[in-house]
Scaffold this active site. Structure first.
Site, PDB file in Angstrom:
ATOM      1  NE  ARG A 293      35.932  32.549  47.004  1.00 19.24           N
ATOM      2  CZ  ARG A 293      35.911  32.938  45.719  1.00 19.24           C
ATOM      3  NH1 ARG A 293      37.038  33.233  45.073  1.00 19.24           N
ATOM      4  NH2 ARG A 293      34.755  33.040  45.077  1.00 19.24           N
ATOM      5  CB  VAL A 294      38.773  38.769  46.204  1.00 23.52           C
ATOM      6  CG1 VAL A 294      37.743  39.764  46.727  1.00 23.52           C
ATOM      7  CG2 VAL A 294      40.108  38.935  46.929  1.00 23.52           C
ATOM      8  CB  SER A 295      39.137  35.192  42.123  1.00 24.89           C
ATOM      9  OG  SER A 295      37.832  34.698  42.312  1.00 24.89           O
ATOM     10  CB  THR A 296      43.072  37.922  41.317  1.00 26.21           C
ATOM     11  OG1 THR A 296      42.341  39.164  41.289  1.00 26.21           O
ATOM     12  CG2 THR A 296      42.455  36.954  40.315  1.00 26.21           C
TER      13      THR A 296
ATOM     14  CD  GLN B  98      38.962  39.779  42.142  1.00 28.82           C
ATOM     15  OE1 GLN B  98      39.296  38.672  42.536  1.00 28.82           O
ATOM     16  NE2 GLN B  98      37.820  39.989  41.507  1.00 28.82           N
TER      17      GLN B  98
END
Length: 209
Positions: A9-12, A15
């Protein structure tokens, strides 16, 4: 052979997940069969992430959930984070996080008193790191807010540049009758972003009349 499911997972959207991909190979080299890899671009402060929920639904007894760091799974407040971890454990699965519960520990797990002690220590470390992940998120968010506030005072803050191409795609899809959720999926946007862009468009149209 142990079975594992990998959560990345990444936030945006900006990324990249590629840095985390190495943990798939590391798990295979440790003798794990990778049943699935779940890739997601969403905030760790959101509980109902589609890929996270799909992974939990897919979990089978005695499988292992592997993530790069605990904050990939959760940055939620402590109580919600523990509830999330318990959902994984209720499926009979274990969690592997480097430095807390690594793959070698799971592969070489023993029986008896030593295993009970080890599990207790790992449980404690897991709870501590969940709290740290949430605290770090709040600290970084506060620093960003203060930085923006200071930049505004100095007249240097201009905000993000709008993605005009994506915004146009959102508007065109909505004009064609695409639902908000479908538009968000097709443009790789959040539902809130689609709603905001569509509301701005309708307001502009209304003002032009």
């Amino acid at each position: 052979m142990k079975v594992a499911r990998v959560y990345l997972r990444v936030s945006t959207e900006g990324q990249d997940l590629s840095r985390q991909e190495s943990i798939v190979q590391e798990a295979e080299e440790a003798g794990f069969y990778i049943a699935a890899v779940y890739r997601e671009k969403a905030s760790g402060m959101i509980l109902n992430r589609p890929e996270l929920q799909r992974m939990i639904n897919d979990l089978q007894n005695d499988e292992v959930v592997i993530a790069e760091n605990i904050d990939r799974i959760s940055r939620l407040p402590h109580g919600e984070a523990i509830d999330l971890i318990n959902k994984i454990k209720e499926k009979g699965a274990k969690i592997s996080i480097p430095g807390i519960i690594d793959l070698s520990t799971i592969s070489n797990a023993t029986d008896g008193i030593s295993k009970i002690v080890l599990d207790s220590i790992q449980e404690m470390l897991l709870k501590i790191t969940l709290q740290i992940a949430h605290d770090e998120y709040n600290l970084r968010r506060d620093r960003i807010k203060k930085g923006i506030s200071k930049a505004k005072e100095l007249g240097k803050f201009k905000g993000r540049k709008p993605n005009t191409k994506k915004n146009k795609q959102i508007v065109e899809l909505r004009k064609l009758g695409s639902s908000i959720s479908k538009t968000a999926q097709l443009t790789n946007s959040s539902i809130s972003q689609v709603k905001l862009i569509w509301a701005k468009y309708k307001k502009e149209i209304s003002n032009d009349r």
